[in-house]
Design a protein around this motif. Structure first.
Motif, short mmCIF file in Angstrom:
data_model
loop_
_atom_site.label_atom_id
_atom_site.label_comp_id
_atom_site.label_asym_id
_atom_site.label_seq_id
_atom_site.Cartn_x
_atom_site.Cartn_y
_atom_site.Cartn_z
N ASP A 1 0.85 -1.19 0.00
CA ASP A 1 0.00 0.00 0.00
C ASP A 1 0.89 1.24 0.00
O ASP A 1 1.35 1.68 1.05
CB ASP A 1 -0.92 0.00 1.22
N ILE A 2 1.09 1.80 -1.18
CA ILE A 2 2.02 2.93 -1.31
C ILE A 2 1.45 4.22 -0.74
O ILE A 2 2.18 5.15 -0.44
CB ILE A 2 2.42 3.13 -2.80
N ASP A 3 0.12 4.27 -0.57
CA ASP A 3 -0.51 5.48 -0.03
C ASP A 3 -0.64 5.45 1.48
O ASP A 3 -1.05 6.45 2.09
CB ASP A 3 -1.89 5.68 -0.66
N ALA A 4 -0.30 4.33 2.09
CA ALA A 4 -0.34 4.26 3.55
C ALA A 4 0.77 5.14 4.12
O ALA A 4 1.92 5.06 3.69
CB ALA A 4 -0.14 2.82 4.01
N PRO A 5 0.45 6.06 5.04
CA PRO A 5 1.48 6.96 5.59
C PRO A 5 2.59 6.19 6.29
O PRO A 5 2.32 5.22 7.01
CB PRO A 5 0.69 7.85 6.56
N ARG A 6 3.83 6.61 6.04
CA ARG A 6 4.98 5.97 6.70
C ARG A 6 5.04 6.38 8.16
O ARG A 6 5.61 5.67 8.99
CB ARG A 6 6.28 6.36 6.00
N TRP A 7 4.49 7.54 8.47
CA TRP A 7 4.51 8.05 9.84
C TRP A 7 3.10 8.40 10.27
O TRP A 7 2.24 8.73 9.44
CB TRP A 7 5.41 9.29 9.93
N ASP A 8 2.85 8.37 11.56
CA ASP A 8 1.53 8.66 12.11
C ASP A 8 1.17 10.12 11.89
O ASP A 8 1.77 11.02 12.48
CB ASP A 8 1.53 8.34 13.62
N GLN A 9 0.16 10.35 11.02
CA GLN A 9 -0.22 11.72 10.68
C GLN A 9 -1.07 12.40 11.75
O GLN A 9 -1.38 13.59 11.64
CB GLN A 9 -0.98 11.72 9.35
N SER A 10 -1.43 11.67 12.79
CA SER A 10 -2.22 12.27 13.87
C SER A 10 -1.34 12.97 14.90
O SER A 10 -1.84 13.67 15.78
CB SER A 10 -3.08 11.20 14.57
N THR A 11 -0.02 12.79 14.78
CA THR A 11 0.90 13.43 15.73
C THR A 11 1.79 14.44 15.01
O THR A 11 2.08 14.29 13.81
CB THR A 11 1.80 12.39 16.42
N PHE A 12 2.25 15.43 15.75
CA PHE A 12 3.12 16.44 15.15
C PHE A 12 4.42 15.82 14.66
O PHE A 12 4.89 16.13 13.55
CB PHE A 12 3.43 17.55 16.17
#
Length: 320
Positions: A7-18
């Motif tokens: 899944d290339i669109d899955a974020p590599r990092w948690d976008q809910s945190t700064f």
């Protein structure tokens, strides 16, 4: 090797945190990507599109896919998939911003210099705002012209007015005039360049991406966050650097190399922007959310009538 189900669109990092967003934007605002030719960017896009279609070329590693996605995110619009113009990309903010901001801070003493560099800066900002707009809300050439003229006029009026007003003020105060002008213009430039979203609303979806309608309140929230981010991006360099230069210019060695003050400020602004561009972009999630209860009554009632209480929040691309 990467599998076809990657899944290339899955974020590599948690976008809910700064910190997760900071890592993401450090990745896609990397100024080094602006040196790559269009052919290399198109190759990256082709690889991303292939992966999305479930057809990963044999021998492709996950690291290669991540790098292709980095290039794709840095150069192609998230709404349209079209390659963005080079100067308007967020990855160009460091080289473009450091040159313009450094020269604004250097040439602040005379009205002609203030007018010229504020005009250059607002032209640059207008292109960045247009490039990073929410493309689901088209804007006409006339509206672009009005937005550009209004923002540039605001910046020039603020800068020239304060420049004249601070003639008798301490030198440091005069050095801060460019920042006040930039901040004032951002409050006008971003909303004006994205006025179509304010007038007609921005497309909102449920968490699965299903379109629910258009919301003016969501547009105002997204644009407000972008304005705050843009001012935050410029603030440290334009507030702290004048203090540094004010003190450094008292030393004799600095007084002997006045011709290098401009390049020095350009390089120091670059040092600030390398961190501040991703940090400012990370202040708010790119995929902005809003409670259904805070939407316009008509849209709220429409969502409730169709989905009941199943949809509690709507989502939209706030732009950059």
């Amino acid at each position: 090797m990467a599998s076809s189900s990657f899944d290339i669109d899955a974020p590599r990092w948690d976008q809910s945190t700064f910190m997760g967003r900071l890592n993401h934007f450090f990745n896609i605002t990397d100024w080094r990507t602006v040196t790559l030719p269009d052919s290399r960017l198109d190759e990256a896009k082709a690889l991303v599109d292939s992966c999305r279609a479930g057809s990963v070329p044999p021998g492709t590693t996950e690291e290669q896919l991540h790098y292709a996605k980095k290039l794709y995110d840095s150069a192609f619009h998230p709404d349209t998939g079209d390659r963005m113009n080079l100067i308007g990309r967020m990855s160009f903010q460091v080289p473009g911003g450091m040159a313009i901001t450094g020269l604004m801070l250097q040439f602040y003493r005379t009205v002609p210099a203030v007018v010229f560099w504020q005009w250059v800066n607002q032209s640059f900002n207008a292109l960045v705002n247009y490039t990073n707009r929410n493309a689901a809300s088209p804007i006409t050439p006339k509206q672009i012209g009005v937005a550009y003229f209004t923002a540039t006029s605001t910046a020039l009026a603020t800068a020239v007015g304060l420049n004249l007003y601070t003639k008798k003020a301490p030198p440091l105060v005069a050095r801060w005039v460019p920042f006040v002008a930039v901040a004032s213009a951002n409050c006008v430039n971003v909303p004006m360049m994205r006025q179509q979203e304010v007038l007609n609303g921005i497309a909102v979806t449920d968490e699965n991406g299903n379109k629910l309608g258009h919301s003016k309140k969501a547009a105002v929230k997204g644009i407000t966050q972008v304005v705050v981010s843009r001012i935050t991006m410029a603030a440290p360099g334009m507030i702290i650097l004048p203090i540094i230069m004010q003190r450094m210019e008292k030393y004799k060695f600095m007084q002997r190399i006045t011709y290098l003050h401009g390049p020095i400020q350009v390089m120091l602004v670059g040092a600030f922007l390398v961190f501040m561009v991703p940090a400012a972009c990370s202040l708010f999630p790119q995929r902005c959310s809003m409670a259904v209860s805070k939407l316009e009554p008509e849209l709220r009632d429409s969502i409730v009538s169709q989905y009941g209480q199943a949809v509690k929040h709507v989502y939209f691309n706030k732009g950059l």
